[in-house]
Write a protein that holds these residues in place. Structure first.
Motif, short mmCIF file in Angstrom:
data_model
loop_
_atom_site.label_atom_id
_atom_site.label_comp_id
_atom_site.label_asym_id
_atom_site.label_seq_id
_atom_site.Cartn_x
_atom_site.Cartn_y
_atom_site.Cartn_z
N PRO A 70 0.83 -1.20 0.00
CA PRO A 70 0.00 0.00 0.00
C PRO A 70 0.87 1.27 0.00
O PRO A 70 1.74 1.44 0.85
CB PRO A 70 -0.78 -0.12 1.32
N PHE A 71 0.64 2.13 -0.97
CA PHE A 71 1.33 3.42 -1.06
C PHE A 71 0.36 4.50 -0.59
O PHE A 71 -0.77 4.56 -1.06
CB PHE A 71 1.72 3.72 -2.51
N SER A 72 0.82 5.36 0.31
CA SER A 72 0.01 6.50 0.76
C SER A 72 0.91 7.73 0.77
O SER A 72 2.10 7.65 0.45
CB SER A 72 -0.56 6.24 2.15
N LYS A 73 0.35 8.85 1.21
CA LYS A 73 1.14 10.08 1.31
C LYS A 73 2.29 9.93 2.30
O LYS A 73 3.28 10.64 2.23
CB LYS A 73 0.24 11.24 1.74
N ARG A 74 2.15 8.99 3.24
CA ARG A 74 3.18 8.78 4.26
C ARG A 74 4.27 7.81 3.83
O ARG A 74 5.28 7.66 4.51
CB ARG A 74 2.54 8.26 5.54
N GLY A 75 4.06 7.08 2.72
CA GLY A 75 5.08 6.14 2.27
C GLY A 75 4.46 4.83 1.82
O GLY A 75 3.30 4.77 1.42
N VAL A 76 5.27 3.76 1.89
CA VAL A 76 4.84 2.45 1.42
C VAL A 76 5.20 1.38 2.46
O VAL A 76 6.16 1.55 3.22
CB VAL A 76 5.49 2.12 0.05
N ASN A 77 4.42 0.32 2.46
CA ASN A 77 4.71 -0.85 3.29
C ASN A 77 4.63 -2.10 2.45
O ASN A 77 4.19 -2.05 1.30
CB ASN A 77 3.68 -0.96 4.44
N ARG A 78 5.04 -3.22 3.01
CA ARG A 78 4.97 -4.52 2.34
C ARG A 78 4.46 -5.53 3.35
O ARG A 78 5.06 -5.71 4.41
CB ARG A 78 6.35 -4.94 1.85
N TYR A 79 3.33 -6.18 3.01
CA TYR A 79 2.73 -7.15 3.91
C TYR A 79 2.48 -8.46 3.18
O TYR A 79 2.01 -8.45 2.04
CB TYR A 79 1.38 -6.64 4.44
N PRO A 80 2.71 -9.59 3.83
CA PRO A 80 2.38 -10.88 3.23
C PRO A 80 0.86 -11.10 3.27
O PRO A 80 0.17 -10.58 4.15
CB PRO A 80 3.10 -11.89 4.12
N ALA A 81 0.37 -11.88 2.32
CA ALA A 81 -1.05 -12.18 2.25
C ALA A 81 -1.25 -13.61 1.77
O ALA A 81 -0.36 -14.19 1.14
CB ALA A 81 -1.76 -11.20 1.32
N GLU A 82 -2.42 -14.15 2.06
CA GLU A 82 -2.76 -15.48 1.58
C GLU A 82 -4.19 -15.50 1.10
O GLU A 82 -5.04 -14.74 1.57
CB GLU A 82 -2.56 -16.53 2.68
N PHE A 83 -4.46 -16.38 0.14
CA PHE A 83 -5.83 -16.57 -0.34
C PHE A 83 -6.36 -17.81 0.36
O PHE A 83 -5.81 -18.91 0.22
CB PHE A 83 -5.86 -16.75 -1.86
N LYS A 84 -7.42 -17.61 1.15
CA LYS A 84 -7.94 -18.70 1.97
C LYS A 84 -9.46 -18.57 2.06
O LYS A 84 -9.98 -17.48 2.32
CB LYS A 84 -7.32 -18.60 3.37
N ASN A 85 -10.16 -19.68 1.81
CA ASN A 85 -11.63 -19.70 1.89
C ASN A 85 -12.28 -18.60 1.04
O ASN A 85 -13.23 -17.95 1.49
CB ASN A 85 -12.10 -19.59 3.34
N GLY A 86 -11.74 -18.37 -0.15
CA GLY A 86 -12.32 -17.40 -1.07
C GLY A 86 -12.04 -15.95 -0.72
O GLY A 86 -12.65 -15.05 -1.29
N GLN A 87 -11.12 -15.71 0.22
CA GLN A 87 -10.79 -14.35 0.66
C GLN A 87 -9.28 -14.12 0.56
O GLN A 87 -8.51 -15.04 0.77
CB GLN A 87 -11.20 -14.15 2.13
N LEU A 88 -8.91 -12.88 0.30
CA LEU A 88 -7.51 -12.49 0.39
C LEU A 88 -7.31 -11.89 1.78
O LEU A 88 -7.99 -10.92 2.14
CB LEU A 88 -7.13 -11.47 -0.68
N ILE A 89 -6.41 -12.49 2.56
CA ILE A 89 -6.15 -12.04 3.93
C ILE A 89 -4.74 -11.47 3.98
O ILE A 89 -3.77 -12.19 3.74
CB ILE A 89 -6.32 -13.19 4.93
N VAL A 90 -4.65 -10.19 4.29
CA VAL A 90 -3.37 -9.48 4.38
C VAL A 90 -3.03 -9.33 5.85
O VAL A 90 -3.83 -8.79 6.63
CB VAL A 90 -3.47 -8.09 3.71
N ASN A 91 -1.86 -9.78 6.23
CA ASN A 91 -1.42 -9.69 7.63
C ASN A 91 -0.41 -8.57 7.78
O ASN A 91 0.75 -8.73 7.42
CB ASN A 91 -0.81 -11.02 8.07
N SER A 92 -0.87 -7.43 8.30
CA SER A 92 0.05 -6.30 8.45
C SER A 92 0.97 -6.49 9.65
O SER A 92 2.08 -5.96 9.66
CB SER A 92 -0.70 -4.97 8.53
N ASN A 93 0.52 -7.23 10.65
CA ASN A 93 1.37 -7.67 11.77
C ASN A 93 0.60 -8.75 12.53
O ASN A 93 -0.44 -9.21 12.05
CB ASN A 93 1.80 -6.49 12.67
#
Length: 132
Positions: A70-93
């Motif tokens: 995700p890029f915002s006015k404050r910068g960018v981050n990198r988070y791992p994600a998985e596709f599970k049960n028809g959903q994309l789940i992003v784990n920011s921490n």
């Protein structure tokens, strides 16, 4: 990346912020989601009254993981994600995650949860219908 086809489209809807289970802010939202680079990345352009994000989702075949940038006015981050049960789940921490899913009425929803006192609690929700 084909598993994320349900996200593709131009979406209009509502964004809500929650505190202690109560909506504290609400506003209109627009999101355009499309593939780029021969369907090797997914591009999300989110505009709400409270937040503007430009996000890239990439699937790394070497480690079988989606990555959410995700890029915002404050910068960018990198988070791992998985596709599970028809959903994309992003784990920011360990205590925060974002979930993307289709809805039964053909819409699209993104919401965030935080782990508080042993349970996942919603802190934002964006609900969309296709604008086309």
């Amino acid at each position: 990346m084909q598993l994320l086809n349900f996200m593709i489209g131009e979406w209009i809807g509502t964004s809500k912020i929650y505190e202690n289970g109560v909506v504290t802010q609400e506003g209109s939202a627009y999101e355009k989601i499309s593939y780029d680079l021969d369907k090797n990345i997914l591009v999300i352009e989110l505009n709400t009254e409270m937040l503007q994000l430009h996000t890239i989702i990439y699937y790394d075949e070497k480690d079988s993981t989606y990555y959410y940038y995700p890029f915002s006015k404050r910068g960018v981050n990198r988070y791992p994600a998985e596709f599970k049960n028809g959903q994309l789940i992003v784990n920011s921490n360990d205590t925060r995650r974002f979930i993307f899913r289709s809805t039964s009425d053909g819409g699209f929803q993104e919401y965030g949860e935080q782990f508080i006192d042993g349970k996942w609690t919603k802190y934002f929700e964006d609900t969309f219908i296709n604008s086309q």
